[in-house]
Design an enzyme around this catalytic site. Structure first.
Site, PDB file in Angstrom:
ATOM      1  N   ASN A  36      -0.382  -4.849 -11.661  1.00 28.17           N
ATOM      2  CA  ASN A  36       0.059  -3.517 -11.273  1.00 28.17           C
ATOM      3  C   ASN A  36      -0.730  -2.457 -12.036  1.00 28.17           C
ATOM      4  OD1 ASN A  36       1.569  -4.558 -13.462  1.00 28.17           O
ATOM      5  ND2 ASN A  36       3.292  -3.188 -13.091  1.00 28.17           N
ATOM      6  N   ILE A  37      -0.975  -1.353 -11.329  1.00 31.13           N
ATOM      7  CA  ILE A  37      -1.799  -0.258 -11.849  1.00 31.13           C
ATOM      8  C   ILE A  37      -1.022   1.029 -11.614  1.00 31.13           C
ATOM      9  CG2 ILE A  37      -4.014   0.935 -11.670  1.00 31.13           C
ATOM     10  CD1 ILE A  37      -5.060  -1.748 -10.328  1.00 31.13           C
ATOM     11  N   GLU A  38      -0.542   1.618 -12.709  1.00 35.71           N
ATOM     12  CA  GLU A  38       0.330   2.795 -12.575  1.00 35.71           C
ATOM     13  C   GLU A  38      -0.475   4.087 -12.641  1.00 35.71           C
ATOM     14  OE1 GLU A  38       3.502   2.129 -15.416  1.00 35.71           O
ATOM     15  OE2 GLU A  38       4.410   0.676 -14.036  1.00 35.71           O
ATOM     16  N   CYS A  47       1.284  -2.096  -6.849  1.00 32.81           N
ATOM     17  CA  CYS A  47       1.884  -3.322  -7.379  1.00 32.81           C
ATOM     18  C   CYS A  47       0.839  -4.438  -7.496  1.00 32.81           C
ATOM     19  CB  CYS A  47       2.994  -3.822  -6.456  1.00 32.81           C
ATOM     20  SG  CYS A  47       4.458  -2.791  -6.433  1.00 32.81           S
ATOM     21  N   GLU A  49       0.954  -7.470  -6.400  1.00 31.61           N
ATOM     22  CA  GLU A  49       0.768  -8.214  -5.151  1.00 31.61           C
ATOM     23  C   GLU A  49      -0.219  -7.496  -4.238  1.00 31.61           C
ATOM     24  OE1 GLU A  49       3.535  -7.288  -6.665  1.00 31.61           O
ATOM     25  OE2 GLU A  49       5.282  -8.427  -5.999  1.00 31.61           O
ATOM     26  N   CYS A  80       8.570  -5.986  -4.271  1.00 30.60           N
ATOM     27  CA  CYS A  80       9.180  -4.757  -3.723  1.00 30.60           C
ATOM     28  C   CYS A  80       9.037  -4.730  -2.203  1.00 30.60           C
ATOM     29  CB  CYS A  80       8.548  -3.524  -4.361  1.00 30.60           C
ATOM     30  SG  CYS A  80       7.012  -2.992  -3.584  1.00 30.60           S
ATOM     31  N   CYS A  83       5.466  -4.080  -0.763  1.00 24.56           N
ATOM     32  CA  CYS A  83       4.616  -5.279  -0.798  1.00 24.56           C
ATOM     33  C   CYS A  83       5.022  -6.273   0.287  1.00 24.56           C
ATOM     34  CB  CYS A  83       4.687  -5.931  -2.173  1.00 24.56           C
ATOM     35  SG  CYS A  83       3.798  -4.996  -3.436  1.00 24.56           S
TER      36      CYS A  83
HETATM   37  N1  THU Z   1       5.842  -3.911  -9.537  1.00 22.01           N
HETATM   38  C1  THU Z   1       4.932  -4.839  -9.129  1.00 22.01           C
HETATM   39  O1  THU Z   1       3.756  -4.791  -9.509  1.00 22.01           O
HETATM   40  N2  THU Z   1       5.354  -5.811  -8.263  1.00 22.01           N
HETATM   41  C2  THU Z   1       6.647  -5.975  -7.877  1.00 22.01           C
HETATM   42  O2  THU Z   1       6.912  -6.863  -7.091  1.00 22.01           O
HETATM   43  C3  THU Z   1       7.700  -5.100  -8.409  1.00 22.01           C
HETATM   44  C4  THU Z   1       7.216  -3.865  -9.081  1.00 22.01           C
HETATM   45  C5  THU Z   1       5.406  -2.895 -10.506  1.00 22.01           C
HETATM   46  C6  THU Z   1       5.305  -1.486 -10.016  1.00 22.01           C
HETATM   47  C7  THU Z   1       5.444  -0.716 -11.307  1.00 22.01           C
HETATM   48  O3  THU Z   1       4.177  -0.633 -11.930  1.00 22.01           O
HETATM   49  C8  THU Z   1       6.345  -1.566 -12.164  1.00 22.01           C
HETATM   50  O4  THU Z   1       6.317  -2.853 -11.588  1.00 22.01           O
HETATM   51  C9  THU Z   1       7.781  -1.082 -12.244  1.00 22.01           C
HETATM   52  O5  THU Z   1       8.307  -0.861 -10.988  1.00 22.01           O
END
Ligand code: THU
Length: 131
Positions: A36-38, A47, A49, A80, A83
């Protein structure tokens, strides 16, 4: 799952501090990793995935055979909704999806369970394959 754990270490998560890793196995045997890259604006966050899926797609791969996802969660991490919808575009409904956590727990599921009744290209009157 081991590769997903490795991919998780690359997560850029200054806001949530919640690292997620994914490893996507393509039909040709290639594995695409994702984390994941915020973003400070939050909504551009990608996310793990989708990072893995988009990396594969952008390199010309559209057929997949398995996905592993992992996070440091109490239960194996659930993908989520966004995804799940992206997966519905490219994954066979029965393709194995492995969800895990750092405690070593893992469940096998598939899109037919994670997103039953999904809206797909069939609903637009289009074909099955992503060629
Ligand atoms: N996130 C994912 O990368 N995959 C998921 O299936 C659930 C959520 C990430 C998004 C965000 O960076 C962090 O988790 C918190 O929501």
């Amino acid at each position: 799952m081991e590769l997903a754990i490795k991919a998780r270490e690359m997560a850029y998560v200054p806001y949530s501090n919640f690292k997620v890793g994914a490893a996507l196995l393509a039909a040709d045997g290639q594995v695409y990793l994702g984390c994941n890259i915020e973003n400070a604006a939050f909504s551009p966050t990608n996310c793990a995935e989708r990072t893995a899926i988009f990396k594969a797609l952008s390199e010309g791969t559209r057929h997949f055979t398995a996905l592993a996802v992992v996070a440091d969660t109490e239960q194996p991490v659930p993908p989520c909704g966004v995804c799940r919808q992206v997966m519905a575009e490219f994954f066979d409904p029965e393709m194995p999806i492995y969800l895990g956590n750092l405690k070593g727990e893992m469940v096998q599921t598939s899109l037919q369970t994670l997103l039953p009744g999904s809206f797909t290209k069939r609903d637009l009157g289009m074909g099955e394959r992503n060629d």
